[in-house]
Design a protein around this motif. Structure first.
Motif, PDB file in Angstrom:
ATOM      1  N   SER A  22       0.816  -1.219   0.000  1.00  0.00           N
ATOM      2  CA  SER A  22       0.000   0.000   0.000  1.00  0.00           C
ATOM      3  C   SER A  22       0.844   1.261   0.000  1.00  0.00           C
ATOM      4  N   MET A  23       2.104   1.168   0.450  1.00  0.00           N
ATOM      5  CA  MET A  23       2.966   2.337   0.507  1.00  0.00           C
ATOM      6  C   MET A  23       4.014   2.341  -0.609  1.00  0.00           C
ATOM      7  N   SER A  24       4.028   1.363  -1.454  1.00  0.00           N
ATOM      8  CA  SER A  24       5.098   1.239  -2.432  1.00  0.00           C
ATOM      9  C   SER A  24       5.042   2.331  -3.491  1.00  0.00           C
ATOM     10  N   ILE A  25       6.211   2.573  -4.097  1.00  0.00           N
ATOM     11  CA  ILE A  25       6.299   3.572  -5.161  1.00  0.00           C
ATOM     12  C   ILE A  25       5.387   3.198  -6.328  1.00  0.00           C
ATOM     13  N   GLU A  26       5.390   1.932  -6.706  1.00  0.00           N
ATOM     14  CA  GLU A  26       4.584   1.496  -7.837  1.00  0.00           C
ATOM     15  C   GLU A  26       3.092   1.693  -7.574  1.00  0.00           C
ATOM     16  N   HIS A  27       2.665   1.411  -6.348  1.00  0.00           N
ATOM     17  CA  HIS A  27       1.251   1.604  -6.003  1.00  0.00           C
ATOM     18  C   HIS A  27       0.879   3.081  -6.087  1.00  0.00           C
ATOM     19  N   GLN A  28       1.770   3.955  -5.592  1.00  0.00           N
ATOM     20  CA  GLN A  28       1.524   5.400  -5.693  1.00  0.00           C
ATOM     21  C   GLN A  28       1.445   5.827  -7.156  1.00  0.00           C
ATOM     22  N   ARG A  29       2.324   5.286  -7.982  1.00  0.00           N
ATOM     23  CA  ARG A  29       2.352   5.651  -9.394  1.00  0.00           C
ATOM     24  C   ARG A  29       1.035   5.313 -10.088  1.00  0.00           C
ATOM     25  N   ILE A  30       0.503   4.123  -9.801  1.00  0.00           N
ATOM     26  CA  ILE A  30      -0.764   3.694 -10.425  1.00  0.00           C
ATOM     27  C   ILE A  30      -1.897   4.645 -10.053  1.00  0.00           C
ATOM     28  N   ILE A  31      -1.982   4.987  -8.751  1.00  0.00           N
ATOM     29  CA  ILE A  31      -3.045   5.887  -8.281  1.00  0.00           C
ATOM     30  C   ILE A  31      -2.931   7.256  -8.935  1.00  0.00           C
ATOM     31  N   LEU A  32      -1.715   7.802  -8.974  1.00  0.00           N
ATOM     32  CA  LEU A  32      -1.509   9.154  -9.501  1.00  0.00           C
ATOM     33  C   LEU A  32      -1.760   9.223 -11.009  1.00  0.00           C
ATOM     34  N   GLN A  33      -1.246   8.270 -11.751  1.00  0.00           N
ATOM     35  CA  GLN A  33      -1.450   8.277 -13.206  1.00  0.00           C
ATOM     36  C   GLN A  33      -2.926   8.124 -13.555  1.00  0.00           C
ATOM     37  N   LYS A  34      -3.626   7.257 -12.806  1.00  0.00           N
ATOM     38  CA  LYS A  34      -5.053   7.064 -13.045  1.00  0.00           C
ATOM     39  C   LYS A  34      -5.822   8.358 -12.779  1.00  0.00           C
ATOM     40  N   TYR A  35      -5.463   9.040 -11.690  1.00  0.00           N
ATOM     41  CA  TYR A  35      -6.151  10.284 -11.332  1.00  0.00           C
ATOM     42  C   TYR A  35      -5.954  11.352 -12.412  1.00  0.00           C
ATOM     43  N   VAL A  36      -4.715  11.513 -12.856  1.00  0.00           N
ATOM     44  CA  VAL A  36      -4.423  12.530 -13.883  1.00  0.00           C
ATOM     45  C   VAL A  36      -5.150  12.206 -15.187  1.00  0.00           C
ATOM     46  N   LYS A  37      -5.146  10.930 -15.556  1.00  0.00           N
ATOM     47  CA  LYS A  37      -5.815  10.506 -16.801  1.00  0.00           C
ATOM     48  C   LYS A  37      -7.309  10.759 -16.730  1.00  0.00           C
ATOM     49  N   GLU A  38      -7.937  10.433 -15.580  1.00  0.00           N
ATOM     50  CA  GLU A  38      -9.382  10.632 -15.426  1.00  0.00           C
ATOM     51  C   GLU A  38      -9.775  12.100 -15.498  1.00  0.00           C
ATOM     52  N   HIS A  39      -8.843  12.992 -15.171  1.00  0.00           N
ATOM     53  CA  HIS A  39      -9.134  14.424 -15.217  1.00  0.00           C
ATOM     54  C   HIS A  39      -8.611  15.083 -16.496  1.00  0.00           C
ATOM     55  N   GLY A  40      -8.304  14.258 -17.477  1.00  0.00           N
ATOM     56  CA  GLY A  40      -7.930  14.780 -18.782  1.00  0.00           C
ATOM     57  C   GLY A  40      -6.568  15.413 -18.868  1.00  0.00           C
ATOM     58  N   GLY A  41      -5.685  15.030 -17.982  1.00  0.00           N
ATOM     59  CA  GLY A  41      -4.359  15.625 -17.968  1.00  0.00           C
ATOM     60  C   GLY A  41      -3.298  14.714 -18.564  1.00  0.00           C
ATOM     61  N   ALA A  42      -2.076  15.191 -18.562  1.00  0.00           N
ATOM     62  CA  ALA A  42      -0.943  14.424 -19.075  1.00  0.00           C
ATOM     63  C   ALA A  42       0.222  14.580 -18.111  1.00  0.00           C
TER      64      ALA A  42
END
Length: 525
Positions: A22-42
């Motif tokens: 739950s604290m890993s870098i990869e887990h953070q990356r998945i959450i952040l990329q998904k959030y940016v994508k859902e809000h139409g960002g890059a």
């Protein structure tokens, strides 16, 4: 507001690694990329600080993040939560309230619902409280880690990441140091060279000339890795002296030597000696107690100066002017002969002291005859020699005894603390405040440490009870000094083993002079 130029920031400390995926870098990356994508960002770039504490803002990725924000490379920063960005509430507030707005940067902490684009939100109002809580968490975690580390050290576990030269990690639960025979042979040689009368600098040169790798080079080759630092392959006096004064080679482990000022200030400070965790007979010794004591005696006496041939004169550093108290210095003449002269006289003139000049040959003859006379006395009256040795040992061993007494007092104080902890765990269990499984784990840990502490107390009490019983040492001393009786010339080893210092008086008008030899464990004069 679109996320047209977004940077995502991720951080993981060594403590967070224990929390799992739950604290890993990869887990953070998945959450952040998904959030940016859902809000139409890059996502323009990723900024990762792996293995860095949140209380430290001198992080490489944070520095690069700020540089890119100033340059206009990014205009939005997204993190998983505020604690990922930092756990210092003052600095987090400075970044979010002052620095980022100054460069038009939008900051988003997903899990905390913080978005600086909406300054009127409840999450923004609560942000200072959340930052304070994050810092409290860092302080509490630091406190727990220190307590666990100290408990491990007191129970006998070796917690340092590296081992002294001559040892390597054992495979047991406590990581007990085991002898590395290759390096240990060099350690023994260093002690032998010192006993032979070599100076610290001379020993370093001998080892370097023979091509023996120094500890840093040896460990690098042993691990099959290239050193990150450009280490010199040569031996230096500081390394030799560290080995000659390190009690690890006696089988003693000393931990809890240093600590940081706080979880915020990582400056390393020394812990007072009486608060350090010392365990005698913690592992197999490389150096015997007799050799150790003899070398420490040499270390505490005159060091001596190395000449151009890398040799130390047998009497160097042992000669003292009885009038001014300064050492006598050695001078060479053009015909190859040498003499000793008062340093004060040689440096600033006869107004402050007389020369006390004496030739090297004449002084050596006087000292050698005196040593033979002293050793002959030892030969015919060994009983008095041993009695004097035991008296001197008791006097010189007082420091070690005081150290043992301080340590045993500390250990007994810890025993009282452990009994209180055991009682407290039982009470918390009875009151229902402590789960049974946790109670059992705590009791097992406390009982294990208690057994270790009791064992250490028993060892020290046994050693204290034996203080003064040095018959074997006295016998060995007598036999050792007898070997010097047949020496035809003074040697550095002989002088360091037998002589404390020598005073050389000024020559009288009748041609005589007073020369007094003060022996270690003196019994003849």
């Amino acid at each position: 507001m679109a996320f047209d130029k977004t940077g995502i920031y991720m951080r993981l400390s060594r403590d967070d690694e224990k929390a799992g995926e739950s604290m890993s870098i990869e887990h953070q990356r998945i959450i952040l990329q998904k959030y940016v994508k859902e809000h139409g960002g890059a996502v323009i770039d990723e900024y990762v600080d792996d293995g860095w504490s949140g209380t430290n803002f001198d992080r490489p990725a944070v520095k690069r993040l700020l540089e890119d924000a100033k340059a206009g490379v990014i205009n939005t920063i997204v993190v998983k939560d505020l604690s990922r960005f930092g756990r210092n509430y003052i600095q987090v507030g400075q970044y979010i309230d002052y620095i980022f707005p100054a460069y038009g940067i939008r900051f988003i902490a997903i899990n905390d619902n913080v978005d600086t684009a909406d300054r009127c939100s409840t999450a923004i109002d609560m942000m200072p409280i959340m930052n304070v809580f994050n810092e409290w968490h860092a302080a509490n975690t630091s406190k727990k880690i220190r307590a666990v580390l100290e408990a491990s050290q007191r129970s006998g576990k070796y917690t340092n990441w590296n081992y002294p030269y001559g040892y390597r990690a054992g495979n047991d639960e406590n990581r007990t140091a085991v002898i590395d025979q290759t390096a240990a042979s060099v350690v023994r040689r260093i002690f032998d060279l010192r006993l032979q009368g070599n100076s610290i600098r001379a020993i370093a040169k001998i080892l370097t000339d023979e091509g023996i790798p120094n500890p840093a080079t040896y460990f690098t080759k042993l691990n099959g890795q290239k050193s990150e630092k450009r280490c010199s392959p040569y031996w230096v006096p500081k390394t030799v002296m560290w080995i000659l004064t390190n009690p690890t080679y006696l089988g003693t482990t000393i931990q809890h030597r240093t600590t940081s000022v706080s979880y915020k200030n990582h400056k390393v400070v020394n812990i007072p000696e009486n608060e350090r965790i010392i365990k005698q007979n913690a592992h197999e010794a490389i150096i015997s107690r007799d050799i150790w004591d003899r070398v420490q005696s040499i270390n505490s006496s005159a060091r001596g100066r190395v000449d151009k041939g890398n040799n130390v004169h047998a009497l160097s550093g042992l000669l003292v002017c009885p009038d001014c108290g300064k050492k006598l210095k050695f001078k060479s003449t053009s015909n190859g002969k040498g003499y000793f002269v008062c340093r004060t006289y040689a440096d600033i003139g006869k107004r402050y002291c007389s020369s006390h000049s004496i030739t090297e040959k004449a002084l050596e003859q006087v000292i050698l005859l005196d040593i033979r006379s002293m050793l002959n006395y030892a030969t015919v009256d060994e009983r008095k020699v041993k009695e004097q040795f035991i008296r001197e040992q008791a006097k010189h061993g007082g420091k070690d005894r005081r150290s043992d007494e301080i340590q045993i007092k500390t250990l007994k104080h810890r025993l009282v603390g452990l009994d209180k902890l055991i009682q407290s765990a039982f009470e918390e269990k009875v009151l229902g405040n402590l789960p049974e499984g946790v109670c059992i784990d705590l009791l097992q840990k406390y009982q294990a440490e208690k057994a270790t502490v009791q064992s250490s107390i028993s060892e020290i009490e046994k050693r204290l009870a034996q203080t003064g019983n040095t018959d074997e040492g006295a016998e060995e001393y007598v036999q050792r000094i007898k070997r010097y009786f047949w020496c035809e010339n003074l040697t550095r080893e002989m002088c360091l083993q037998l002589i404390d210092f020598i005073t050389v008086g000024e020559k009288s008008t009748q041609g005589g002079r007073d020369i007094h030899v003060y022996y270690k464990f003196s019994y003849a004069h």
